[in-house]
Scaffold this active site. Structure first.
Site, PDB file in Angstrom:
ATOM      1  N   THR A  97       0.826  -1.208   0.000  1.00 46.75           N
ATOM      2  CA  THR A  97       0.000   0.000   0.000  1.00 46.75           C
ATOM      3  C   THR A  97       0.858   1.255   0.000  1.00 46.75           C
ATOM      4  O   THR A  97       0.533   2.246  -0.676  1.00 46.75           O
ATOM      5  CB  THR A  97      -0.942   0.005   1.225  1.00 46.75           C
ATOM      6  OG1 THR A  97      -1.824  -1.114   1.133  1.00 46.75           O
ATOM      7  CG2 THR A  97      -1.757   1.280   1.296  1.00 46.75           C
ATOM      8  N   SER A 136      -7.441  -1.014  -6.117  1.00 46.76           N
ATOM      9  CA  SER A 136      -6.941  -1.263  -4.764  1.00 46.76           C
ATOM     10  C   SER A 136      -5.470  -1.619  -4.904  1.00 46.76           C
ATOM     11  O   SER A 136      -5.030  -2.095  -5.957  1.00 46.76           O
ATOM     12  CB  SER A 136      -7.701  -2.429  -4.127  1.00 46.76           C
ATOM     13  OG  SER A 136      -7.000  -2.945  -2.995  1.00 46.76           O
ATOM     14  N   THR A 137      -4.712  -1.416  -3.850  1.00 49.42           N
ATOM     15  CA  THR A 137      -3.333  -1.906  -3.870  1.00 49.42           C
ATOM     16  C   THR A 137      -3.305  -3.397  -4.192  1.00 49.42           C
ATOM     17  O   THR A 137      -2.390  -3.886  -4.865  1.00 49.42           O
ATOM     18  CB  THR A 137      -2.654  -1.664  -2.507  1.00 49.42           C
ATOM     19  OG1 THR A 137      -2.559  -0.265  -2.272  1.00 49.42           O
ATOM     20  CG2 THR A 137      -1.270  -2.294  -2.445  1.00 49.42           C
ATOM     21  N   ASN A 138      -4.342  -4.105  -3.762  1.00 50.65           N
ATOM     22  CA  ASN A 138      -4.328  -5.558  -3.851  1.00 50.65           C
ATOM     23  C   ASN A 138      -4.524  -6.100  -5.258  1.00 50.65           C
ATOM     24  O   ASN A 138      -4.299  -7.293  -5.499  1.00 50.65           O
ATOM     25  CB  ASN A 138      -5.381  -6.149  -2.917  1.00 50.65           C
ATOM     26  CG  ASN A 138      -5.160  -5.712  -1.477  1.00 50.65           C
ATOM     27  OD1 ASN A 138      -4.106  -5.179  -1.139  1.00 50.65           O
ATOM     28  ND2 ASN A 138      -6.159  -5.901  -0.644  1.00 50.65           N
ATOM     29  N   THR A 183      35.532 -37.872 -13.075  1.00 55.28           N
ATOM     30  CA  THR A 183      34.370 -38.085 -12.219  1.00 55.28           C
ATOM     31  C   THR A 183      34.856 -38.115 -10.782  1.00 55.28           C
ATOM     32  O   THR A 183      35.891 -38.725 -10.486  1.00 55.28           O
ATOM     33  CB  THR A 183      33.650 -39.407 -12.544  1.00 55.28           C
ATOM     34  OG1 THR A 183      34.563 -40.497 -12.414  1.00 55.28           O
ATOM     35  CG2 THR A 183      33.104 -39.383 -13.972  1.00 55.28           C
ATOM     36  N   SER A 314      46.291 -10.081  -7.503  1.00 55.34           N
ATOM     37  CA  SER A 314      46.767 -10.065  -6.124  1.00 55.34           C
ATOM     38  C   SER A 314      47.471  -8.759  -5.805  1.00 55.34           C
ATOM     39  O   SER A 314      48.159  -8.178  -6.651  1.00 55.34           O
ATOM     40  CB  SER A 314      47.727 -11.230  -5.879  1.00 55.34           C
ATOM     41  OG  SER A 314      48.298 -11.152  -4.587  1.00 55.34           O
ATOM     42  N   LYS A 320      50.023 -12.837 -10.539  1.00 56.53           N
ATOM     43  CA  LYS A 320      48.846 -13.667 -10.283  1.00 56.53           C
ATOM     44  C   LYS A 320      47.612 -13.054 -10.960  1.00 56.53           C
ATOM     45  O   LYS A 320      47.325 -11.873 -10.813  1.00 56.53           O
ATOM     46  CB  LYS A 320      48.597 -13.787  -8.783  1.00 56.53           C
ATOM     47  CG  LYS A 320      47.637 -14.910  -8.401  1.00 56.53           C
ATOM     48  CD  LYS A 320      47.661 -15.130  -6.880  1.00 56.53           C
ATOM     49  CE  LYS A 320      46.901 -16.380  -6.490  1.00 56.53           C
ATOM     50  NZ  LYS A 320      45.481 -16.249  -6.691  1.00 56.53           N
TER      51      LYS A 320
END
Length: 473
Positions: A97, A136-138, A183, A314, A320
């Protein structure tokens, strides 16, 4: 300063503020996240207000002068001219609302100005009686969430499609690069790098299809249902006309919900959408993890692929370079997955005719859509496109692996193949060398069995040779 009054009393507002007393009180009550209501949601509500005022004008409920002023105010808001006026926190009580009234007040006060009045003179344009007329807000807020989500789904779907295409390009580029499959992070049988990328592309393809299908679920709206879906205070003609107008304004193929009471009470459609966003996040996270593993090194890791170097890695270790894009995608995925939990909790917390948790649900859903769109775009453009294969490293690891022995299993049997595996493990011989030393195959025969084409396709490697082998046997 100007003075406005509501049920609770009188408050002063700055003359320059377009929001009114309702927004002021809400801002004082809900200083929670430090983040404002998502602007896509605001725009969607404004579009609903445009559809409503056009419909109410057609039903002779407002004057043409008032309609034109309100429409002009809405268009200015959609153009971004009043973004700073939408000050409310993303999280709030009241089922949205506060957000709906904030939009009503900003539109009303700008329309008042356009009609030559002073902000706060609601005798000219009233936030409730004019801007919120027949609403309505709803019914406004859930409809707006659907519109905003659909608008964000479009660019997300486009980025997912682009990512699928980039992965398919890599599948073709790496089609003949034989490497070791794994795996449980242990050596397995050979695979091509292209085949690995084909699996990534297929997973993203499923996500693309899911997003396409779920969009249909969001197009059922309860606009016109007002407070609880029964349509009280909304004329029957309004209910059907307003849906037609919102379709025209948004360009979305929205439809009137068959049961507006259900559409007002239940937010499970958003759980469904969020679940599919979570599925996309899971796939992105898996791909990002794989890329980090496959590119690990450059000297002490797997190093079978090279990711684009996008920034120094880094502050202490010279030279790196870290896999920062996949790391960012991991975090995008975590955010979306955690948002899904919040959306689930919000949707299940509705009671009777209304769910008051829509502000949380809206904030998290729209955040997930936005961050996924941005993340998928970055992943494709700044990482996947620039991936290079380290063919030498792929071959090196494969030649040292016991995975090659699996192709020999049908020829030699499990016991003898295991003996050769032991010999390779305890010595310094490679698989090919250990097999040839036993005089089990000629070099040409072994080359046929262990060729990329043979080892990465269904069936027994070098099947013609195998049949001859069995006859001799």
């Amino acid at each position: 300063m100007r003075v406005e009054e509501d049920l609770l009393g009188v408050r002063e507002l700055k003359d320059e503020s377009y929001y009114g007393i309702s927004t002021l009180r809400s801002a004082e009550n809900f200083n929670l996240t430090g983040r404002k209501v998502n602007l896509e949601l605001i725009k969607a509500i404004v579009q609903i207000k445009m559809a409503a005022i056009i419909t109410n004008y057609e039903l002779a409920k407002v004057s043409e002068e008032k309609k034109e002023a309100i429409l002009k105010a809405c268009k200015e808001i959609l153009a971004g001219e009043f973004d700073e006026e939408f000050i409310l926190d993303a999280l709030q009580g009241g089922a949205g609302t506060s957000t709906n009234m904030m939009v009503n007040e900003v539109i009303a006060n700008r329309a008042i100005e356009l009609l030559g009045g002073q902000k706060g003179d609601y005798s000219l344009v009233h936030p409730n009686e004019d801007i919120n007329l027949s609403q309505s807000t709803n019914d406004v807020y859930p409809t707006a969430v659907r519109i905003a989500a659909l608008k964000l789904l479009i660019p997300l779907s486009e980025e997912v499609a682009n990512l699928q295409e980039v992965l398919q390009e890599k599948e073709r580029e790496f089609a003949n690069y034989l490497k070791l499959g794994r795996t449980q992070l242990q050596d397995a049988v050979p695979i091509t790098l292209g085949q690995e990328f084909s699996a990534y592309a297929e997973a993203i393809s499923r996500d693309r299809w899911r997003l396409f299908k779920v969009a249909e679920r969001l197009k059922q709206i309860n606009l016109g249902g007002t407070a609880i879906g029964t349509g009280l205070n909304a004329p029957r003609k309004y209910i059907f006309k307003v849906v037609k107008e919102i379709r025209n304004i948004t360009g979305l193929n929205l439809a009137h919900a068959e049961n507006m009471i259900d559409n007002t009470q239940n937010l499970d459609v958003f759980v469904e959408v969020s679940g599919l966003l979570k599925a996309l996040a899971v796939n992105l996270n898996k791909i990002a993890n794989d890329l980090r593993l496959l590119s690990s090194g450059p000297k002490g890791g797997i190093g079978e692929i090279k990711l684009p170097q996008v920034q120094v890695g880094s502050s202490i270790m010279p030279g790196k370079v870290n896999p920062v894009i996949p790391e960012a995608i991991n975090q995008v995925a975590f955010l979306v997955i955690s948002n899904d939990q919040a959306i689930t909790l919000a949707a299940q917390s509705g009671q009777l005719e209304l769910n008051v948790m829509t502000p949380l649900l809206s904030d998290k859903l729209l955040e997930s859509l936005t961050v996924l769109k941005n993340g998928v775009k970055v992943f494709g453009e700044r990482c996947i496109t620039g991936i290079e294969a380290n063919q030498k490293r792929c071959q090196e690891l494969l030649e040292d692996s016991l995975g090659l022995l699996t192709a020999l299993n049908p020829y030699l049997g499990y016991k003898l193949t295991t003996e050769i595996a032991k010999e390779v493990l305890i010595g310094e011989k490679k698989v090919r060398e250990a097999v040839l030393e036993r005089g089990l195959f000629s070099e040409e025969e072994l080359k046929q069995i262990l060729s990329p084409t043979e080892m990465t396709h269904p069936g027994i490697a070098a099947e013609k040779l195998y049949k001859e082998w069995k006859i001799k046997d």
